[in-house]
Motif scaffolding. Sequence first.
Motif, mmCIF file in Angstrom:
data_model
loop_
_atom_site.group_PDB
_atom_site.id
_atom_site.type_symbol
_atom_site.label_atom_id
_atom_site.label_comp_id
_atom_site.label_asym_id
_atom_site.label_seq_id
_atom_site.Cartn_x
_atom_site.Cartn_y
_atom_site.Cartn_z
ATOM 1 N N TYR A 55 -0.618 2.655 -18.660
ATOM 2 C CA TYR A 55 -0.103 2.980 -17.333
ATOM 3 C C TYR A 55 1.415 2.864 -17.296
ATOM 4 C CZ TYR A 55 0.814 2.901 -12.359
ATOM 5 O OH TYR A 55 1.320 3.180 -11.116
ATOM 6 N N VAL A 56 1.943 1.710 -17.706
ATOM 7 C CA VAL A 56 3.390 1.504 -17.602
ATOM 8 C C VAL A 56 4.176 2.384 -18.560
ATOM 9 C CG1 VAL A 56 3.220 -0.808 -16.622
ATOM 10 C CG2 VAL A 56 3.431 -0.539 -19.100
ATOM 11 N N SER A 57 3.575 2.824 -19.634
ATOM 12 C CA SER A 57 4.302 3.687 -20.570
ATOM 13 C C SER A 57 4.598 5.059 -19.963
ATOM 14 C CB SER A 57 3.533 3.844 -21.886
ATOM 15 O OG SER A 57 2.367 4.617 -21.701
ATOM 16 N N ASN A 58 3.861 5.409 -18.918
ATOM 17 C CA ASN A 58 4.065 6.688 -18.242
ATOM 18 C C ASN A 58 4.874 6.563 -16.953
ATOM 19 O OD1 ASN A 58 2.550 8.645 -19.886
ATOM 20 N ND2 ASN A 58 0.830 7.303 -19.414
ATOM 21 N N MET A 59 5.326 5.341 -16.642
ATOM 22 C CA MET A 59 6.055 5.097 -15.399
ATOM 23 C C MET A 59 7.531 4.843 -15.680
ATOM 24 S SD MET A 59 3.861 5.262 -12.867
ATOM 25 C CE MET A 59 4.491 4.309 -11.500
ATOM 26 N N LYS A 60 8.356 5.224 -14.719
ATOM 27 C CA LYS A 60 9.792 4.966 -14.780
ATOM 28 C C LYS A 60 10.190 4.211 -13.509
ATOM 29 C CE LYS A 60 11.064 9.065 -17.469
ATOM 30 N NZ LYS A 60 9.869 9.224 -18.157
ATOM 31 N N ASP A 61 11.398 3.638 -13.521
ATOM 32 C CA ASP A 61 11.869 2.900 -12.348
ATOM 33 C C ASP A 61 11.838 3.762 -11.089
ATOM 34 O OD1 ASP A 61 12.306 0.464 -13.618
ATOM 35 O OD2 ASP A 61 14.310 1.037 -14.256
ATOM 36 N N ILE A 62 12.142 5.034 -11.226
ATOM 37 C CA ILE A 62 12.137 5.938 -10.062
ATOM 38 C C ILE A 62 10.727 6.054 -9.476
ATOM 39 C CG2 ILE A 62 11.848 8.096 -11.364
ATOM 40 C CD1 ILE A 62 14.227 7.667 -8.393
ATOM 41 N N ASP A 63 9.712 5.978 -10.319
ATOM 42 C CA ASP A 63 8.319 6.024 -9.837
ATOM 43 C C ASP A 63 7.990 4.777 -9.023
ATOM 44 O OD1 ASP A 63 7.735 8.481 -11.237
ATOM 45 O OD2 ASP A 63 7.569 7.293 -13.076
ATOM 46 N N TYR A 64 8.430 3.619 -9.527
ATOM 47 C CA TYR A 64 8.201 2.373 -8.795
ATOM 48 C C TYR A 64 8.975 2.376 -7.476
ATOM 49 C CZ TYR A 64 6.374 0.764 -13.291
ATOM 50 O OH TYR A 64 5.664 0.643 -14.448
ATOM 51 N N LEU A 65 10.201 2.880 -7.525
ATOM 52 C CA LEU A 65 11.018 2.958 -6.312
ATOM 53 C C LEU A 65 10.343 3.819 -5.254
ATOM 54 C CD1 LEU A 65 13.656 2.298 -4.834
ATOM 55 C CD2 LEU A 65 14.677 4.292 -5.964
ATOM 56 N N ARG A 66 9.787 4.934 -5.659
ATOM 57 C CA ARG A 66 9.077 5.807 -4.723
ATOM 58 C C ARG A 66 7.891 5.077 -4.099
ATOM 59 N NH1 ARG A 66 4.643 8.480 -5.175
ATOM 60 N NH2 ARG A 66 4.543 8.288 -7.435
ATOM 61 N N VAL A 68 7.513 1.856 -3.677
ATOM 62 C CA VAL A 68 8.010 0.824 -2.765
ATOM 63 C C VAL A 68 8.448 1.466 -1.451
ATOM 64 C CG1 VAL A 68 9.808 -0.904 -2.378
ATOM 65 C CG2 VAL A 68 8.647 -0.783 -4.588
ATOM 66 N N LYS A 69 9.200 2.550 -1.540
ATOM 67 C CA LYS A 69 9.687 3.216 -0.326
ATOM 68 C C LYS A 69 8.549 3.753 0.528
ATOM 69 C CE LYS A 69 14.345 4.514 -1.711
ATOM 70 N NZ LYS A 69 15.271 5.637 -1.969
ATOM 71 N N LEU A 70 7.445 4.128 -0.104
ATOM 72 C CA LEU A 70 6.272 4.635 0.623
ATOM 73 C C LEU A 70 5.352 3.503 1.099
ATOM 74 C CD1 LEU A 70 5.350 7.734 -1.602
ATOM 75 C CD2 LEU A 70 6.348 7.751 0.701
ATOM 76 N N GLU A 76 6.468 -8.589 -0.425
ATOM 77 C CA GLU A 76 6.848 -9.811 0.285
ATOM 78 C C GLU A 76 7.132 -10.974 -0.657
ATOM 79 O OE1 GLU A 76 7.762 -10.174 3.501
ATOM 80 O OE2 GLU A 76 7.574 -8.006 3.380
ATOM 81 N N ASP A 77 6.304 -11.171 -1.666
ATOM 82 C CA ASP A 77 6.512 -12.299 -2.580
ATOM 83 C C ASP A 77 7.659 -12.053 -3.557
ATOM 84 O OD1 ASP A 77 4.756 -10.376 -3.892
ATOM 85 O OD2 ASP A 77 4.547 -11.880 -5.475
ATOM 86 N N LEU A 78 8.235 -10.853 -3.530
ATOM 87 C CA LEU A 78 9.374 -10.511 -4.389
ATOM 88 C C LEU A 78 10.683 -10.515 -3.608
ATOM 89 C CD1 LEU A 78 7.755 -7.542 -6.364
ATOM 90 C CD2 LEU A 78 7.852 -9.964 -6.995
ATOM 91 N N GLY A 79 10.648 -11.019 -2.391
ATOM 92 C CA GLY A 79 11.844 -11.079 -1.563
ATOM 93 C C GLY A 79 11.925 -9.991 -0.515
ATOM 94 N N GLY A 80 10.901 -9.159 -0.452
ATOM 95 C CA GLY A 80 10.846 -8.101 0.548
ATOM 96 C C GLY A 80 11.177 -6.725 -0.014
ATOM 97 N N LYS A 81 10.820 -5.743 0.753
ATOM 98 C CA LYS A 81 10.982 -4.346 0.359
ATOM 99 C C LYS A 81 12.431 -4.004 0.027
ATOM 100 C CE LYS A 81 10.207 0.295 2.268
ATOM 101 N NZ LYS A 81 9.612 1.039 3.385
#
Length: 94
Positions: A55-66, A68-70, A76-81
């Motif tokens: 799974y993570v080998s096919n993901m980039k930071d921009i994918d995670y950012l998207r 989070v934004k959605l 919350e446990d990471l300090g918030g959105k």
Amino acid sequence: MHKDVGWTTIEEVRETIENIYEGRHIRTKIELKSWSYHSEKSNQEGNLPIAFQDYVSNMKDIDYLRQVKLDLLDCEDLGGKEKVIAYLTKRISG
């Protein structure tokens, strides 16, 4: 996804996350949250989740950012959105 992808079960996903989440760095926690989201969604659709490394080998930071934004990932446990958005944006900007 690639045809060489490893498959797992939703129970293994949940157990893995429960066992390793604490004590990990923010990047790994974001990856785990994203994998959990994807795995739960796959499970609801009647499909097996894919293995974490595949799974993570096919993901980039921009994918995670998207995600989070959605509001697909609970940050919350990471300090918030906003903190997670700032962290990922900084990584992307490099």
